[in-house]
Design a protein around this motif. Structure first.
Motif, PDB file in Angstrom:
ATOM      1  N   LEU A 113      -3.899 -48.639  36.604  1.00  0.00           N
ATOM      2  CA  LEU A 113      -5.213 -48.526  35.960  1.00  0.00           C
ATOM      3  C   LEU A 113      -6.237 -48.143  37.014  1.00  0.00           C
ATOM      4  O   LEU A 113      -6.493 -48.925  37.939  1.00  0.00           O
ATOM      5  CB  LEU A 113      -5.614 -49.863  35.321  1.00  0.00           C
ATOM      6  N   ASN A 114      -6.814 -46.975  36.899  1.00  0.00           N
ATOM      7  CA  ASN A 114      -7.834 -46.507  37.831  1.00  0.00           C
ATOM      8  C   ASN A 114      -9.145 -46.261  37.090  1.00  0.00           C
ATOM      9  O   ASN A 114      -9.174 -46.144  35.869  1.00  0.00           O
ATOM     10  CB  ASN A 114      -7.385 -45.218  38.510  1.00  0.00           C
ATOM     11  N   SER A 115     -10.219 -46.184  37.855  1.00  0.00           N
ATOM     12  CA  SER A 115     -11.549 -45.910  37.294  1.00  0.00           C
ATOM     13  C   SER A 115     -11.831 -46.820  36.108  1.00  0.00           C
ATOM     14  O   SER A 115     -12.266 -46.370  35.039  1.00  0.00           O
ATOM     15  CB  SER A 115     -11.653 -44.434  36.869  1.00  0.00           C
ATOM     16  N   LEU A 116     -11.587 -48.095  36.302  1.00  0.00           N
ATOM     17  CA  LEU A 116     -11.698 -49.054  35.205  1.00  0.00           C
ATOM     18  C   LEU A 116     -13.124 -49.159  34.687  1.00  0.00           C
ATOM     19  O   LEU A 116     -14.094 -49.051  35.453  1.00  0.00           O
ATOM     20  CB  LEU A 116     -11.211 -50.423  35.657  1.00  0.00           C
ATOM     21  N   LYS A 117     -13.219 -49.376  33.392  1.00  0.00           N
ATOM     22  CA  LYS A 117     -14.501 -49.532  32.708  1.00  0.00           C
ATOM     23  C   LYS A 117     -14.525 -50.886  32.013  1.00  0.00           C
ATOM     24  O   LYS A 117     -13.462 -51.422  31.664  1.00  0.00           O
ATOM     25  CB  LYS A 117     -14.685 -48.422  31.669  1.00  0.00           C
ATOM     26  N   PRO A 118     -15.697 -51.439  31.762  1.00  0.00           N
ATOM     27  CA  PRO A 118     -15.760 -52.728  31.055  1.00  0.00           C
ATOM     28  C   PRO A 118     -15.018 -52.700  29.719  1.00  0.00           C
ATOM     29  O   PRO A 118     -14.427 -53.710  29.325  1.00  0.00           O
ATOM     30  CB  PRO A 118     -17.263 -52.932  30.871  1.00  0.00           C
ATOM     31  N   GLU A 119     -15.016 -51.561  29.055  1.00  0.00           N
ATOM     32  CA  GLU A 119     -14.322 -51.472  27.763  1.00  0.00           C
ATOM     33  C   GLU A 119     -12.807 -51.479  27.884  1.00  0.00           C
ATOM     34  O   GLU A 119     -12.103 -51.519  26.876  1.00  0.00           O
ATOM     35  CB  GLU A 119     -14.779 -50.232  26.977  1.00  0.00           C
ATOM     36  N   ASP A 120     -12.286 -51.433  29.099  1.00  0.00           N
ATOM     37  CA  ASP A 120     -10.849 -51.580  29.319  1.00  0.00           C
ATOM     38  C   ASP A 120     -10.424 -53.052  29.345  1.00  0.00           C
ATOM     39  O   ASP A 120      -9.236 -53.359  29.391  1.00  0.00           O
ATOM     40  CB  ASP A 120     -10.425 -50.940  30.640  1.00  0.00           C
ATOM     41  N   SER A 121     -11.389 -53.953  29.328  1.00  0.00           N
ATOM     42  CA  SER A 121     -11.068 -55.382  29.347  1.00  0.00           C
ATOM     43  C   SER A 121     -10.281 -55.747  28.092  1.00  0.00           C
ATOM     44  O   SER A 121     -10.709 -55.464  26.968  1.00  0.00           O
ATOM     45  CB  SER A 121     -12.350 -56.206  29.412  1.00  0.00           C
ATOM     46  N   ALA A 122      -9.136 -56.367  28.291  1.00  0.00           N
ATOM     47  CA  ALA A 122      -8.252 -56.712  27.178  1.00  0.00           C
ATOM     48  C   ALA A 122      -7.043 -57.452  27.724  1.00  0.00           C
ATOM     49  O   ALA A 122      -6.847 -57.531  28.943  1.00  0.00           O
ATOM     50  CB  ALA A 122      -7.784 -55.455  26.448  1.00  0.00           C
ATOM     51  N   ILE A 123      -6.240 -57.958  26.821  1.00  0.00           N
ATOM     52  CA  ILE A 123      -4.913 -58.440  27.203  1.00  0.00           C
ATOM     53  C   ILE A 123      -3.961 -57.266  27.034  1.00  0.00           C
ATOM     54  O   ILE A 123      -3.935 -56.629  25.968  1.00  0.00           O
ATOM     55  CB  ILE A 123      -4.468 -59.631  26.355  1.00  0.00           C
ATOM     56  N   TYR A 124      -3.219 -56.973  28.077  1.00  0.00           N
ATOM     57  CA  TYR A 124      -2.284 -55.853  28.076  1.00  0.00           C
ATOM     58  C   TYR A 124      -0.868 -56.399  27.895  1.00  0.00           C
ATOM     59  O   TYR A 124      -0.449 -57.324  28.597  1.00  0.00           O
ATOM     60  CB  TYR A 124      -2.393 -55.073  29.381  1.00  0.00           C
ATOM     61  N   TYR A 125      -0.139 -55.775  26.969  1.00  0.00           N
ATOM     62  CA  TYR A 125       1.219 -56.197  26.652  1.00  0.00           C
ATOM     63  C   TYR A 125       2.205 -55.081  26.964  1.00  0.00           C
ATOM     64  O   TYR A 125       2.017 -53.940  26.523  1.00  0.00           O
ATOM     65  CB  TYR A 125       1.342 -56.541  25.167  1.00  0.00           C
ATOM     66  N   CYS A 126       3.250 -55.418  27.666  1.00  0.00           N
ATOM     67  CA  CYS A 126       4.371 -54.521  27.852  1.00  0.00           C
ATOM     68  C   CYS A 126       5.257 -54.618  26.610  1.00  0.00           C
ATOM     69  O   CYS A 126       5.472 -55.720  26.077  1.00  0.00           O
ATOM     70  CB  CYS A 126       5.154 -54.948  29.097  1.00  0.00           C
ATOM     71  N   VAL A 127       5.754 -53.473  26.153  1.00  0.00           N
ATOM     72  CA  VAL A 127       6.577 -53.439  24.942  1.00  0.00           C
ATOM     73  C   VAL A 127       7.788 -52.541  25.156  1.00  0.00           C
ATOM     74  O   VAL A 127       7.781 -51.672  26.040  1.00  0.00           O
ATOM     75  CB  VAL A 127       5.761 -52.914  23.734  1.00  0.00           C
ATOM     76  N   ALA A 128       8.816 -52.742  24.339  1.00  0.00           N
ATOM     77  CA  ALA A 128      10.008 -51.909  24.426  1.00  0.00           C
ATOM     78  C   ALA A 128      10.593 -51.691  23.039  1.00  0.00           C
ATOM     79  O   ALA A 128      10.581 -52.595  22.198  1.00  0.00           O
ATOM     80  CB  ALA A 128      11.047 -52.558  25.340  1.00  0.00           C
ATOM     81  N   LYS A 129      11.078 -50.482  22.818  1.00  0.00           N
ATOM     82  CA  LYS A 129      11.787 -50.136  21.584  1.00  0.00           C
ATOM     83  C   LYS A 129      12.815 -49.085  21.915  1.00  0.00           C
ATOM     84  O   LYS A 129      12.728 -48.393  22.930  1.00  0.00           O
ATOM     85  CB  LYS A 129      10.841 -49.620  20.498  1.00  0.00           C
ATOM     86  N   SER A 130      13.758 -48.925  21.032  1.00  0.00           N
ATOM     87  CA  SER A 130      14.844 -47.995  21.279  1.00  0.00           C
ATOM     88  C   SER A 130      14.349 -46.562  21.369  1.00  0.00           C
ATOM     89  O   SER A 130      13.605 -46.100  20.506  1.00  0.00           O
ATOM     90  CB  SER A 130      15.871 -48.121  20.152  1.00  0.00           C
ATOM     91  N   THR A 131      14.677 -45.905  22.447  1.00  0.00           N
ATOM     92  CA  THR A 131      14.598 -44.471  22.677  1.00  0.00           C
ATOM     93  C   THR A 131      13.185 -43.880  22.716  1.00  0.00           C
ATOM     94  O   THR A 131      12.726 -43.450  23.770  1.00  0.00           O
ATOM     95  CB  THR A 131      15.422 -43.695  21.620  1.00  0.00           C
ATOM     96  N   TYR A 132      12.540 -43.749  21.544  1.00  0.00           N
ATOM     97  CA  TYR A 132      11.302 -42.967  21.467  1.00  0.00           C
ATOM     98  C   TYR A 132      10.058 -43.823  21.305  1.00  0.00           C
ATOM     99  O   TYR A 132      10.110 -44.933  20.793  1.00  0.00           O
ATOM    100  CB  TYR A 132      11.393 -41.975  20.289  1.00  0.00           C
ATOM    101  N   CYS A 133       8.931 -43.266  21.703  1.00  0.00           N
ATOM    102  CA  CYS A 133       7.642 -43.950  21.619  1.00  0.00           C
ATOM    103  C   CYS A 133       6.945 -43.658  20.292  1.00  0.00           C
ATOM    104  O   CYS A 133       7.123 -42.580  19.716  1.00  0.00           O
ATOM    105  CB  CYS A 133       6.714 -43.481  22.738  1.00  0.00           C
ATOM    106  N   ASN A 134       6.157 -44.593  19.842  1.00  0.00           N
ATOM    107  CA  ASN A 134       5.187 -44.350  18.781  1.00  0.00           C
ATOM    108  C   ASN A 134       4.137 -45.446  18.847  1.00  0.00           C
ATOM    109  O   ASN A 134       4.194 -46.324  19.706  1.00  0.00           O
ATOM    110  CB  ASN A 134       5.853 -44.273  17.392  1.00  0.00           C
TER     111      ASN A 134
END
Length: 123
Positions: free
Chosen positions: A83-104
């Motif tokens: 995360l670069n050039s962070l802004k106040p609106e980037d404040s949040a809880i960030y979650y890592c996620v995983a699913k089979s093969t493709y993103c959506n």
């Protein structure tokens, strides 16, 4: 037991940087898309970025494009979100996620979630 452990959040000043990490175990990491969602107070969970099993990267929405970079190290079953050039609106809880093969962006299609790591951007 399949799990994701995300870490690296904290307090950063506007314009600053953080690097989030996500370690996976208990599933075939190389065959999974690994991504990041975030949720700010009072807002719905939103997709940030994802890298599919073939290495194709997707950034969900323009607010983070050019500032955030996703990567993965399959030898270590670990993914990262720089995360670069962070802004106040980037404040949040960030979650890592995983699913089979493709993103959506469909939250319900990701069976594996980290516990979340909090990012606060404030001066």
């Amino acid at each position: 037991q399949s799990q994701l452990l995300d870490s690296g959040g904290g307090l950063a000043q506007p314009g600053g940087s953080l690097k989030l990490s996500c370690a996976g175990s208990g599933f075939h990491w190389n065959y999974y898309a690994i991504g990041w969602f975030r949720q700010a107070p009072g807002k719905e969970r939103e997709g940030v970025s994802c890298m599919d099993s073939g290495g194709l990267v997707t950034y969900f929405g323009s607010p983070v494009k050019g500032r955030f970079t996703i990567s993965r190290d399959n030898a270590r079953n670990t993914a990262y979100l720089q995360l670069n050039s962070l802004k106040p609106e980037d404040s949040a809880i960030y979650y890592c996620v995983a699913k089979s093969t493709y993103c959506n962006t469909r939250v319900e299609e990701y069976p594996y979630w980290g516990q979340g790591t909090r990012v606060t951007v404030s001066s």
